[in-house]
Design a protein around this motif. Structure first.
Motif, PDB file in Angstrom:
ATOM      1  N   GLY A  72       0.507  -1.612   0.296  1.00  0.00           N
ATOM      2  CA  GLY A  72       0.267  -0.314   0.145  1.00  0.00           C
ATOM      3  C   GLY A  72       0.860   1.412  -0.548  1.00  0.00           C
ATOM      4  N   ASP A  73       0.245   2.778  -0.364  1.00  0.00           N
ATOM      5  CA  ASP A  73       0.481   3.437   0.186  1.00  0.00           C
ATOM      6  C   ASP A  73       0.018   4.384   0.665  1.00  0.00           C
ATOM      7  N   TRP A  74       0.483   4.542   1.609  1.00  0.00           N
ATOM      8  CA  TRP A  74      -0.083   5.272   3.676  1.00  0.00           C
ATOM      9  C   TRP A  74       0.415   6.901   3.384  1.00  0.00           C
ATOM     10  N   THR A  75       0.387   7.601   2.005  1.00  0.00           N
ATOM     11  CA  THR A  75       0.652   9.262   1.931  1.00  0.00           C
ATOM     12  C   THR A  75      -0.076   9.509   2.662  1.00  0.00           C
ATOM     13  N   ASN A  76      -1.919   9.467   2.029  1.00  0.00           N
ATOM     14  CA  ASN A  76      -3.046  10.373   2.627  1.00  0.00           C
ATOM     15  C   ASN A  76      -3.699   9.404   3.936  1.00  0.00           C
ATOM     16  N   ASN A  77      -3.412   8.333   4.926  1.00  0.00           N
ATOM     17  CA  ASN A  77      -3.952   8.147   5.929  1.00  0.00           C
ATOM     18  C   ASN A  77      -4.754   7.747   5.585  1.00  0.00           C
ATOM     19  N   PRO A  78      -4.872   6.251   4.544  1.00  0.00           N
ATOM     20  CA  PRO A  78      -5.963   5.406   4.114  1.00  0.00           C
ATOM     21  C   PRO A  78      -6.187   4.796   5.147  1.00  0.00           C
TER      22      PRO A  78
END
Length: 248
Positions: free
Chosen positions: A37-43
């Motif tokens: 995952g990509d957690w940049t935007n706090n999913p």
């Protein structure tokens, strides 16, 4: 090594057992995703983080309207579906070495061309694709170099290869069976030289470890209470690379 990985008890059987297990399906919310995952935007969910990672790859696409797209190492096909929705005019092909995983993808994602195929020995004509995407699979390919060489041949001039990959200091936590010895590159310069040695122009090679593997490991600690796994996995990853290459 290729034949060994394909035999019973080898890579395919073990990977199928892992990705198709009830526990793994539940962890990923039965979404069919399987990446960190990509957690940049706090999913809020692991599924949302996984979709964000696929889209992070697609954000690197330089061409206006790719028509022929390959998802190499497509897993259960959910990432291929994200690609198809993002590029609605494209013919999207997903390949995976596992017959079971391709069968699952074909049942769930109608309209996408899924095929059982080795990403290091692709059975497509040369200069066939505008764009090749590979999400978190290249370190598994036997070998990464063979994949890069093959991808270069299958791309049209001006085409892109965009992929995420991991540099590892050990394979204890991702599975010693899952990474060929030839892929254990630990130096970023050696890695980029491998890419350019295949003939590609290097557009980007960025370490996104903080937003990918570290975010995933934080999720394992806080939501799954899997602290030992999270610590071991995080410490084993030197870099999580998002790379964009262009065929001249």
């Amino acid at each position: 090594m290729k034949d060994e990985l394909a035999t019973e008890g080898g890579f395919i059987e073990r990977y199928d057992h892992m990705i198709l297990s009830d526990a793994m399906k539940a962890m990923y919310g039965n979404s069919g995703f399987y990446n960190v995952g990509d957690w940049t935007n706090n999913p809020s969910t692991l599924e949302a983080a996984c979709e964000a990672l696929v889209n992070k790859h697609l954000d690197q696409v330089a061409m206006q309207d790719p028509i022929s797209i390959l998802d190499a190492g497509c897993g259960l096909g959910t990432g291929s579906d994200v690609i198809a929705r993002r590029f609605g005019n494209a013919h999207v092909v997903g390949i995976n070495i596992s017959e079971k995983q391709i069968s699952f993808a074909q049942e769930v994602h109608a309209g996408i061309d899924f095929r059982v195929m080795d990403a290091t020995r692709m059975e497509f004509p040369d200069e066939h694709f505008d764009l090749i995407i590979s999400v978190e699979a290249a370190f598994h390919f036997d070998t990464r170099k063979d994949f890069l060489d093959c991808a270069y041949r299958k791309l049209r001039p001006g085409g892109q290869l965009i992929f995420s990959d991991m540099l590892l200091n050990n394979t204890d936590w991702v599975g010693n069976w899952s990474v060929p010895d030839a892929n254990l590159i630990t130096d970023l310069n050696d890695y980029t030289e491998l890419c350019t040695g295949a003939g590609f122009q290097l557009l980007q090679c960025t370490d996104i470890k903080h937003f990918s593997i570290q975010g995933f490991c934080n999720y394992l600690r806080t939501s799954m209470q899997l602290t030992t796994l999270a610590d071991g996995l995080e410490n084993s990853v030197i870099a999580y690379l998002l790379t964009s290459l262009k065929k001249q």
